[in-house]
Scaffold this active site. Structure first.
Site, PDB file in Angstrom:
ATOM      1  N   ASP A  51       0.624  -1.304   0.193  1.00  8.45           N
ATOM      2  CA  ASP A  51      -0.054  -0.064   0.124  1.00  8.45           C
ATOM      3  C   ASP A  51       0.898   1.317   0.061  1.00  8.45           C
ATOM      4  O   ASP A  51       1.800   1.366   0.721  1.00  8.45           O
ATOM      5  CB  ASP A  51      -0.957  -0.077   1.101  1.00  8.45           C
ATOM      6  CG  ASP A  51      -1.996  -1.144   1.148  1.00  8.45           C
ATOM      7  OD1 ASP A  51      -2.685  -1.121   0.251  1.00  8.45           O
ATOM      8  OD2 ASP A  51      -2.329  -1.716   2.005  1.00  8.45           O
ATOM      9  N   ASP A 194      -9.967  -6.657  -0.566  1.00  5.99           N
ATOM     10  CA  ASP A 194      -8.954  -6.070   0.558  1.00  5.99           C
ATOM     11  C   ASP A 194      -9.748  -5.346   1.469  1.00  5.99           C
ATOM     12  O   ASP A 194     -10.786  -4.512   1.392  1.00  5.99           O
ATOM     13  CB  ASP A 194      -8.180  -4.955  -0.471  1.00  5.99           C
ATOM     14  CG  ASP A 194      -7.152  -4.262   0.144  1.00  5.99           C
ATOM     15  OD1 ASP A 194      -6.931  -4.703   1.694  1.00  5.99           O
ATOM     16  OD2 ASP A 194      -6.351  -3.526  -0.192  1.00  5.99           O
TER      17      ASP A 194
END
Length: 242
Positions: A51, A194
């Site tokens: 991320d 996710d």
């Protein structure tokens, strides 16, 4: 000069389609001991999820290009860069992370007018392209991009905050996107879930059509990764979408 580790050619096509894939999120690794945690998990992971957050589009500040370049030297597994950044910096971020060794870069549909240019740039740089959707964004926002990506990720929690429970909307949204992909003739696109990934939620996400899930503590916090991945791979394939 020793070549950096890298995935096999056409790595995305080579990933299995007859089982659920495991993306391990390095945000949940021991950030002071990434090299150790990558060595410990590499035999079990399908791709690493990294991320990137700018503190604006998402509330956190996360991974930067020099870190990813170092990670690239540690593993031959694919690196999936999820850019949680504002549209005014996304093109520069794409260039930096492609150079650092990303194999897949996904950008947010919410980045607006720059999304098309972003996806084109990713492919131009020789990287697989994907698009991500925040939980609050209607799935129809994906429609313009389905012919330009190989990967679609749906967030099942609010963006950029760890430890949240899975939204009740997550599974219906997966089913809706499966229908969109079917209608567009793009059932080859990989569909990822996710956020809110727990032992109790993964079977539900899989049944709704997730082909890969982003595991955090469920991977890095499990002392028996062999058993965990065996459980993951053994979950049944989703029924055909109607």
């Amino acid at each position: 000069m020793t070549a950096k580790p890298a995935p096999v050619r056409d790595w995305l096509k080579a990933l299995p389609r007859d089982r659920l894939l495991g993306e391990f999120s390095l945000w949940s690794a021991d950030l002071a001991n990434l090299e150790r945690d990558i060595a410990r998990t590499e035999a079990y992971v399908d791709l690493y999820h990294i991320d990137v957050a700018d503190g604006r589009f998402a509330p956190s500040f996360l991974f930067f290009a020099d870190q990813v370049a170092r990670i690239r030297t540690l593993t031959a597994k694919p690196l999936h860069l999820h850019l949680m950044v504002e549209g005014d910096i996304v093109l520069d971020q794409i260039r930096q992370f492609a150079q650092a060794g990303a194999d897949l870069i996904t950008v947010h549909a919410e980045n607006g007018a720059v999304v098309g240019e972003s996806l084109a740039l990713i492919r131009q740089l020789g990287v697989e392209a994907g698009v991500v959707l925040r939980l609050e964004t209607p799935v129809e926002a994906l429609k313009p991009w389905l012919n330009h990506v190989a990967f679609v990720t749906l967030l099942g929690t609010a963006i950029g905050v760890k430890g949240q429970g899975l939204s009740d909307d997550a599974c219906p949204r997966l089913l809706a996107v499966r229908k969109l992909l079917q209608q567009a003739g793009r059932e080859d696109v990989r569909l990822a879930a996710d956020g809110g990934i727990r032992e109790t939620t993964v079977p539900r996400l899989r049944a709704a059509g997730a082909q890969t899930v982003v595991l955090g503590s469920l991977a890095f916090g499990d002392p028996d990764l062999k058993a965990r991945t065996g459980w993951l791979h053994g979950l049944p394939v989703a029924e055909a979408v109607q």
